[in-house]
Motif scaffolding. Structure first.
Motif, PDB file in Angstrom:
ATOM      1  N   VAL A 105      38.386  53.705  32.613  1.00 28.50           N
ATOM      2  CA  VAL A 105      37.745  52.684  32.543  1.00 28.50           C
ATOM      3  C   VAL A 105      37.802  51.079  32.420  1.00 28.50           C
ATOM      4  N   PHE A 106      38.462  50.066  33.076  1.00 27.89           N
ATOM      5  CA  PHE A 106      39.297  49.229  32.158  1.00 27.89           C
ATOM      6  C   PHE A 106      38.449  47.925  31.979  1.00 27.89           C
ATOM      7  N   PRO A 107      38.689  46.816  31.721  1.00 27.74           N
ATOM      8  CA  PRO A 107      38.112  45.459  31.913  1.00 27.74           C
ATOM      9  C   PRO A 107      38.840  44.832  32.616  1.00 27.74           C
ATOM     10  N   ILE A 108      38.742  44.260  34.107  1.00 31.38           N
ATOM     11  CA  ILE A 108      39.543  43.866  34.444  1.00 31.38           C
ATOM     12  C   ILE A 108      39.310  42.189  34.602  1.00 31.38           C
ATOM     13  N   PRO A 109      40.768  41.702  34.414  1.00 31.18           N
ATOM     14  CA  PRO A 109      40.741  39.896  34.724  1.00 31.18           C
ATOM     15  C   PRO A 109      40.468  39.103  35.442  1.00 31.18           C
ATOM     16  N   GLY A 110      39.364  38.026  34.504  1.00 30.86           N
ATOM     17  CA  GLY A 110      38.824  37.341  35.824  1.00 30.86           C
ATOM     18  C   GLY A 110      38.945  36.310  36.846  1.00 30.86           C
ATOM     19  N   SER A 111      40.107  36.661  37.088  1.00 30.77           N
ATOM     20  CA  SER A 111      41.015  36.323  38.440  1.00 30.77           C
ATOM     21  C   SER A 111      41.401  37.157  39.298  1.00 30.77           C
ATOM     22  N   MET A 112      40.926  39.044  38.458  1.00 33.43           N
ATOM     23  CA  MET A 112      41.281  39.970  40.169  1.00 33.43           C
ATOM     24  C   MET A 112      40.073  39.613  40.588  1.00 33.43           C
ATOM     25  N   SER A 113      39.864  40.303  41.834  1.00 38.03           N
ATOM     26  CA  SER A 113      38.795  40.041  42.379  1.00 38.03           C
ATOM     27  C   SER A 113      38.283  41.623  42.598  1.00 38.03           C
ATOM     28  N   TYR A 114      37.350  42.108  42.973  1.00 38.00           N
ATOM     29  CA  TYR A 114      37.276  43.482  43.422  1.00 38.00           C
ATOM     30  C   TYR A 114      37.549  43.987  44.184  1.00 38.00           C
ATOM     31  N   VAL A 115      38.190  43.944  45.311  1.00 40.14           N
ATOM     32  CA  VAL A 115      38.614  44.197  46.551  1.00 40.14           C
ATOM     33  C   VAL A 115      40.486  44.423  46.060  1.00 40.14           C
ATOM     34  N   ASP A 116      41.005  43.424  45.097  1.00 44.53           N
ATOM     35  CA  ASP A 116      41.461  43.988  44.599  1.00 44.53           C
ATOM     36  C   ASP A 116      42.191  45.076  43.119  1.00 44.53           C
TER      37      ASP A 116
END
Length: 324
Positions: A105-116
């Protein structure tokens, strides 16, 4: 929770949208509320019973998902409830909730949408592992990507460019190749219109240093013969349905090497290195070097249709299911 359940093996239309009990995270597990799920070729192979992984029936397919952490099990650190994450779940992603080992499980950047994010971990993880960990692709080298407009192929084009390689993209029509060009390919080869051997002799007369092959089939031997001295051939998958038989003498005379790329199994065995890979990929995404191409989204209720697009090789880039 609502899921797409596989109760019998077969074509994508065997999946049934139904309700099952909500899962609970065990020790070292994270419960993710799924906002979007990636659809991948191996998902269809598993549903058909044709993959090396053969889960017991019934099961919920889906190897990657993105969403919000709702709970964590005992001994989990570094991931908090409420975090936006992507996850490599292996199974269970076609659902409203999924439990995943915390190491995947990896936290995603704020710029990244859930679809991406939903279509990111498997394709970019696979291509980065293949090109960097296996092939050690260097700036200035030449990379040939077969099936370059597909899910993993397009990510290999982008990562090859980010690493400073010269990228040759091969695909089956001009529209697909235009997509490859838009994502950074330097040279294009149209399987339908061009002779692969002749075109490779034109655009890479000295041979190619690395071949990235998620397709298999008839073009594999031609690509092996195009390797330069010390070239590396990455066998990533067999979307054509044909596992190629390549004479080992071709590798011998080129001083070449053949590498299998099975990212999921490697990631579970190399947790820290995989986490470092993901951090670099997230940094490239934030800087705009990686631009995931999601060609189609479907609601979770239409998972069979989405999986059929992927299995029929009609997808350009990624196909994603949305549940929020």
């Amino acid at each position: 929770m609502k899921v797409q359940l596989c109760e019998v093996l077969g074509e994508p239309d065997v999946l049934r949208y139904t309700e099952i009990d909500d899962p609970e995270p065990g020790p070292n597990e994270v419960l993710v509320e799924v906002y979007a799920s990636g659809v991948n070729f191996p998902d269809g192979l598993i549903v058909a019973g044709d993959y090396q992984t053969k889960p017991s029936l019934p099961f919920v397919p889906g190897s990657e998902a993105a969403g919000v952490v709702r709970a964590v099990g005992a001994d989990v650190s570094g991931v908090e409830p409420g975090s936006r994450v992507l996850a490599f779940c292996g199974m269970g992603g076609y659902a409203e909730l999924v439990t995943v080992p915390a190491t995947m499980v990896f936290p995603i950047p704020g710029s990244m949408s859930y679809v991406d994010a939903a279509g990111f971990v498997v394709t970019y993880g696979t291509s980065y592992h293949g090109l960097v960990d296996r092939a050690d692709l260097a700036a200035g080298e030449t990379l040939l990507v077969l099936g370059a407009s597909g899910g993993v192929g397009l990510t290999a084009v982008e990562i090859g460019k980010a690493l400073g390689a010269r990228v040759i993209a091969a695909a089956s029509n001009r529209d697909k190749l235009a997509l490859c060009r838009a994502h950074g390919a330097d040279e294009l080869i149209d399987y339908a219109a061009d002779d692969l051997k002749a075109r490779l002799a034109e655009v890479a007369p000295g041979g190619v240093d690395v071949v990235y092959d998620p397709v298999g089939g008839d073009h594999a031997l031609t690509a092996v013969r195009a390797l330069s001295w010390g070239g590396r051939y990455l066998t990533v998958g067999y979307a054509s349905g044909d596992i190629p038989k390549v004479g080992m003498n071709r590798l011998l005379v080129a001083g070449g090497s053949l590498h299998g790329v099975l990212w999921g199994a490697w990631a579970k065995r190399n947790v820290e290195r995989n986490a470092a890979n993901m951090r670099r990929l997230f940094d490239w995404y934030d800087r705009g070097a990686l631009r995931p191409h999601v060609s189609e989204t479907y609601p979770l209720t239409d998972a069979s249709a989405a999986l059929d697009v992927v299995m029929a090789r009609r997808a350009r880039g990624k196909v994603v299911l949305t549940s929020k």
